[in-house]
Enzyme design. Structure first.
Site, PDB file in Angstrom:
ATOM      1  N   LYS A  37      13.815   3.430 -64.997  1.00 44.33           N
ATOM      2  CA  LYS A  37      12.586   4.098 -64.709  1.00 44.33           C
ATOM      3  C   LYS A  37      11.597   3.269 -64.188  1.00 44.33           C
ATOM      4  CE  LYS A  37      11.017   2.779 -69.323  1.00 44.33           C
ATOM      5  NZ  LYS A  37      11.330   3.056 -70.690  1.00 44.33           N
ATOM      6  N   ARG A 132       6.688   5.037 -82.052  1.00 42.33           N
ATOM      7  CA  ARG A 132       6.540   6.039 -81.008  1.00 42.33           C
ATOM      8  C   ARG A 132       7.838   7.138 -81.282  1.00 42.33           C
ATOM      9  NH1 ARG A 132       8.038   4.448 -74.650  1.00 42.33           N
ATOM     10  NH2 ARG A 132      10.235   4.973 -75.420  1.00 42.33           N
TER      11      ARG A 132
HETATM   12  C1  LIG Z   1      11.989   1.912 -71.256  1.00 36.92           C
HETATM   13  C2  LIG Z   1      12.646   2.061 -72.230  1.00 36.92           C
HETATM   14  C3  LIG Z   1      13.911   1.088 -72.578  1.00 36.92           C
HETATM   15  C4  LIG Z   1      13.753  -0.159 -71.663  1.00 36.92           C
HETATM   16  O1  LIG Z   1      13.155  -1.132 -72.030  1.00 36.92           O
HETATM   17  P1  LIG Z   1      12.789  -2.658 -71.535  1.00 36.92           P
HETATM   18  O2  LIG Z   1      11.752  -3.500 -72.163  1.00 36.92           O
HETATM   19  O3  LIG Z   1      12.387  -2.403 -69.746  1.00 36.92           O
HETATM   20  O4  LIG Z   1      14.164  -3.336 -71.256  1.00 36.92           O
HETATM   21  C5  LIG Z   1      14.728   1.157 -73.459  1.00 36.92           C
HETATM   22  N1  LIG Z   1      14.700   2.164 -74.297  1.00 36.92           N
HETATM   23  C6  LIG Z   1      13.756   3.226 -74.020  1.00 36.92           C
HETATM   24  C7  LIG Z   1      13.800   4.253 -75.102  1.00 36.92           C
HETATM   25  C8  LIG Z   1      12.824   3.385 -73.089  1.00 36.92           C
HETATM   26  O5  LIG Z   1      11.978   4.077 -72.750  1.00 36.92           O
END
Ligand SMILES: *Cc1c(COP(=O)(O)O)cnc(C)c1O
Length: 365
Positions: A37, A132
């Protein structure tokens, strides 16, 4: 028409970072899901992750996932944002697994799966403190039990998210809670869970310190692989490249000007009242890039003698007084990116993407 603003992407460095993360995780019995993402799932970058040995892919946006499927990516894909009730059908159709915390949504996923004659895998998210997504700990067993009543849904594991809203860091304590809840669920339901998903990049620090509790067997990594940084722990990951991405933009004005604007100060283009400190006349330049192209807070000049003074929608003002070499109109200035910077430029149509380190990549763009 060529764009003057270019995002240079070194695919070899992304592949290297991926393989390093994968190697360290696999040594500890942990699989790595590559999170796409942060760069809008640009397929060349996803391919570099795949070549680096990633075990699966994940994105928070179903639109990105559909594009990956259309580009021919067959890896297991996890949807990393709780599905919208309004698009459960696409979720079942295009992903293998989604993270969930709402029984209403899981019920809808089950109905869609029935219609599509598929089984959909669910990871139940547990809130261990960041606040969250996720069910509270005391509700895990009840909801896990409810999930097993849907024939088309397979509860594959528990997961947790950290460092995103509350800024809570993963620890052996809160991940331990997740593992224990996993065992309790297994005992209650009488089968083994495949996955205990223990967070993202910020968990890599724990891994390095051998503090990830046994039982955690999946991490979902974005930032570390892409940028070699770990914002939540405020650190660089020394064994990874920090410069796989570089943003270059063109200088359109160079002048020495006073540091205090002249006249009555109103509001700036975004409604804020700007404040200035008088540090005399400074040489500065305007770069043809602004808030419409990039989140200015997420970029930093590679030359540490330059400082960003501010920006409007299409102009970035940079103090170049202390630069060691002369900067002229037509030159480009290079910026490194933080996660928020990368996020903003990756899907901007004003920013050209230039791939390095792999011969086939540019033909496929
Ligand atoms: C964006 C996201 C990640 C990735 O996190 P990073 O810090 O970029 O490694 C992992 N889990 C969820 C649920 C996320 O939304």
């Amino acid at each position: 028409m060529p764009s003057s603003t270019v995002l240079e992407i070194d695919l070899d460095k992304i592949k290297y970072n991926t393989s390093q993360v994968v190697e360290r995780c696999h040594k500890n019995g942990i699989e790595v899901i590559g999170v796409t993402k942060g760069f809008s799932a640009i397929p060349q970058i996803v391919s570099a992750m795949v070549e680096g040995g990633i075990d699966g892919l994940a994105d928070s946006r179903i639109e990105n996932i559909i594009e990956l499927r259309e580009k021919g990516f067959t890896q297991p894909i996890t949807l990393l944002r709780i599905p919208r009730l309004s698009n459960v059908r696409e979720v079942v159709q295009y992903t293998d697994t989604s993270i969930n915390s709402e029984i209403t949504v899981i019920n809808a996923l089950a109905q869609a799966a029935k219609e599509l004659k598929k089984i959909h895998q669910v990871i139940l998210m547990v809130d261990v403190g960041d606040l969250r997504e996720g069910v509270l700990q005391e509700n895990v067993l009840g909801i896990a039990q409810q999930i097993t009543s849907f024939k088309e849904i397979k509860l594959v594991g528990l997961g947790t998210n950290m460092g995103c809203f509350g800024g809570i860091l993963p620890s052996s304590l809160n991940l331990g809670v997740l593992v224990e809840l996993g065992s309790a669920v297994e005992k209650l339901l009488g089968f083994k869970l495949e996955t205990i998903s223990g967070g993202g990049t910020s968990t890599l620090l724990l891994l390095g310190n051998h503090e990830v509790p046994a039982g955690v067997n999946q991490l979902r990594i974005g930032e570390g692989i892409l940028l070699g940084t770990d914002t939540t722990n405020y650190r660089k990951i020394r064994w990874l490249h920090q410069d796989a991405f570089l943003l270059r933009a063109e200088v359109i004005e160079v002048k020495s000007k006073p540091s205090l604007p002249m006249g009555t100060i109103g509001r700036d283009a975004f409604g804020n009242i700007p404040e200035f400190i008088d540090i005399g006349v400074r040489k500065r330049c305007i770069v043809a890039m602004g808030k419409q192209d990039v989140n200015i807070e997420g970029i930093c000049p590679v030359d540490k003698r330059l400082t960003i003074m501010g920006a409007s929608s299409d102009h970035l003002i940079v103090d170049i007084e202390d630069s060691e070499h002369e900067i002229n109109v037509g030159d480009t200035i290079a910026f490194s990116l933080a996660y928020s910077g990368l996020l903003s430029v990756s899907d901007s149509k004003y920013v050209e993407k230039l791939f390095k380190g792999s011969t086939w990549a540019n033909d496929q763009a």
